[in-house]
Design a protein around this motif. Structure first.
Motif, mmCIF file in Angstrom:
data_model
loop_
_atom_site.group_PDB
_atom_site.id
_atom_site.type_symbol
_atom_site.label_atom_id
_atom_site.label_comp_id
_atom_site.label_asym_id
_atom_site.label_seq_id
_atom_site.Cartn_x
_atom_site.Cartn_y
_atom_site.Cartn_z
ATOM 1 N N ASP A 33 3.947 -3.168 -9.565
ATOM 2 C CA ASP A 33 2.896 -2.168 -9.764
ATOM 3 C C ASP A 33 2.490 -1.541 -8.435
ATOM 4 O OD1 ASP A 33 0.683 -0.653 -10.465
ATOM 5 O OD2 ASP A 33 -0.606 -2.380 -10.865
ATOM 6 N N SER A 34 3.056 -0.376 -8.145
ATOM 7 C CA SER A 34 2.756 0.266 -6.862
ATOM 8 C C SER A 34 1.329 0.793 -6.801
ATOM 9 C CB SER A 34 3.750 1.392 -6.591
ATOM 10 O OG SER A 34 3.743 2.341 -7.635
ATOM 11 N N ILE A 35 0.718 1.055 -7.946
ATOM 12 C CA ILE A 35 -0.653 1.570 -7.954
ATOM 13 C C ILE A 35 -1.637 0.516 -7.451
ATOM 14 C CG2 ILE A 35 -2.524 2.371 -9.459
ATOM 15 C CD1 ILE A 35 -0.394 3.835 -11.090
ATOM 16 N N LEU A 51 8.011 -1.920 0.961
ATOM 17 C CA LEU A 51 7.737 -0.933 -0.085
ATOM 18 C C LEU A 51 9.017 -0.263 -0.547
ATOM 19 C CD1 LEU A 51 4.688 0.865 1.570
ATOM 20 C CD2 LEU A 51 4.620 -0.823 -0.285
ATOM 21 N N SER A 52 9.184 -0.188 -1.845
ATOM 22 C CA SER A 52 10.328 0.517 -2.402
ATOM 23 C C SER A 52 10.091 2.018 -2.290
ATOM 24 C CB SER A 52 10.522 0.122 -3.861
ATOM 25 O OG SER A 52 11.610 0.813 -4.410
ATOM 26 N N THR A 56 8.366 5.617 -8.971
ATOM 27 C CA THR A 56 8.063 6.915 -9.562
ATOM 28 C C THR A 56 6.570 7.230 -9.552
ATOM 29 O OG1 THR A 56 8.105 5.882 -11.731
ATOM 30 C CG2 THR A 56 10.088 7.039 -11.031
ATOM 31 N N LEU A 57 5.703 6.245 -9.654
ATOM 32 C CA LEU A 57 4.266 6.529 -9.694
ATOM 33 C C LEU A 57 3.705 6.754 -8.293
ATOM 34 C CD1 LEU A 57 3.166 4.050 -12.483
ATOM 35 C CD2 LEU A 57 3.473 6.524 -12.646
ATOM 36 N N VAL A 58 3.887 5.780 -7.422
ATOM 37 C CA VAL A 58 3.482 5.922 -6.020
ATOM 38 C C VAL A 58 4.673 5.452 -5.192
ATOM 39 C CG1 VAL A 58 1.838 5.272 -4.237
ATOM 40 C CG2 VAL A 58 1.083 5.399 -6.616
ATOM 41 N N ASP A 59 5.383 6.395 -4.574
ATOM 42 C CA ASP A 59 6.585 6.008 -3.831
ATOM 43 C C ASP A 59 6.205 5.346 -2.505
ATOM 44 O OD1 ASP A 59 6.198 8.037 -1.869
ATOM 45 O OD2 ASP A 59 7.251 9.476 -3.121
ATOM 46 N N ALA A 62 4.259 7.409 0.293
ATOM 47 C CA ALA A 62 2.861 7.661 -0.089
ATOM 48 C C ALA A 62 2.052 6.367 -0.038
ATOM 49 C CB ALA A 62 2.798 8.278 -1.490
ATOM 50 N N GLN A 63 2.649 5.264 -0.497
ATOM 51 C CA GLN A 63 1.956 3.975 -0.466
ATOM 52 C C GLN A 63 1.724 3.520 0.965
ATOM 53 O OE1 GLN A 63 0.967 2.177 -3.421
ATOM 54 N NE2 GLN A 63 -0.331 1.448 -1.792
ATOM 55 N N CYS A 64 2.683 3.747 1.835
ATOM 56 C CA CYS A 64 2.532 3.384 3.248
ATOM 57 C C CYS A 64 1.356 4.137 3.858
ATOM 58 C CB CYS A 64 3.817 3.686 4.007
ATOM 59 S SG CYS A 64 3.815 3.125 5.721
ATOM 60 N N ALA A 65 1.241 5.420 3.559
ATOM 61 C CA ALA A 65 0.121 6.218 4.074
ATOM 62 C C ALA A 65 -1.211 5.644 3.607
ATOM 63 C CB ALA A 65 0.267 7.672 3.641
#
Length: 146
Positions: A33-35, A51-52, A56-59, A62-65
């Motif tokens: 669950d990336s969210i 991080l993958s 598709t939801l939060v790549d 974007a997650q790293c940021a």
């Protein structure tokens, strides 16, 4: 207490690394669950986050940021991971809808540099090589996530 490495990835991408990292004294936590990644990272305080790129939801970029904007998480090193190329295929591909599209190792390096990650795992590489990449980043990064 055993230090943790948090993977926001598919479990099948993590399993080849699990015994190698366990032998080095690390516990692997894997979440798809990336969210909810930031909340999980805050709770676990891992030594490293992988991080993958191809979520598709939060790549990954974007997650790293998001992680780097969080003061409590910003010092935790991040590595990117992508799925390997399709059998016989010339490029790595991410699911439709993902903001990140990785066609080559050069593109993966660009994503890493532009989004604040400390490195990346090579798709299709020997798991020992990727485990070594993880351990190098851990040993070069100060432990300030407690």
């Amino acid at each position: 207490m055993t230090e943790k490495i948090l993977f926001i990835s598919d479990a099948n991408q993590v399993e080849p690394l699990r015994p190698l990292l366990r032998d080095q004294g690390y516990e692997i936590e894997c979440f798809t669950d990336s969210i909810g990644a930031s909340a999980v990272a805050l709770r676990l305080r891992p030594r490293l986050i992988v991080l993958s790129v191809d979520r598709t939801l939060v790549d990954g970029p974007a997650q790293c940021a998001l992680l780097k904007k969080n003061r409590a998480l910003s010092s935790i090193p991040v590595l990117f991971q992508v799925q390997g190329p399709p059998q016989g295929g010339p490029s790595w591909q991410t699911p439709q809808g993902s903001a990140a599209f990785v066609r080559s190792e050069t593109e993966l390096r660009r994503l890493t540099i532009n989004h604040g990650a400390q490195g990346y795992l090579l798709p299709g590489a020997d798991p020992r090589q990727n485990a070594a990449r993880l351990l190098i980043v851990i040993t070069r990064s100060p432990c300030s996530n407690a």
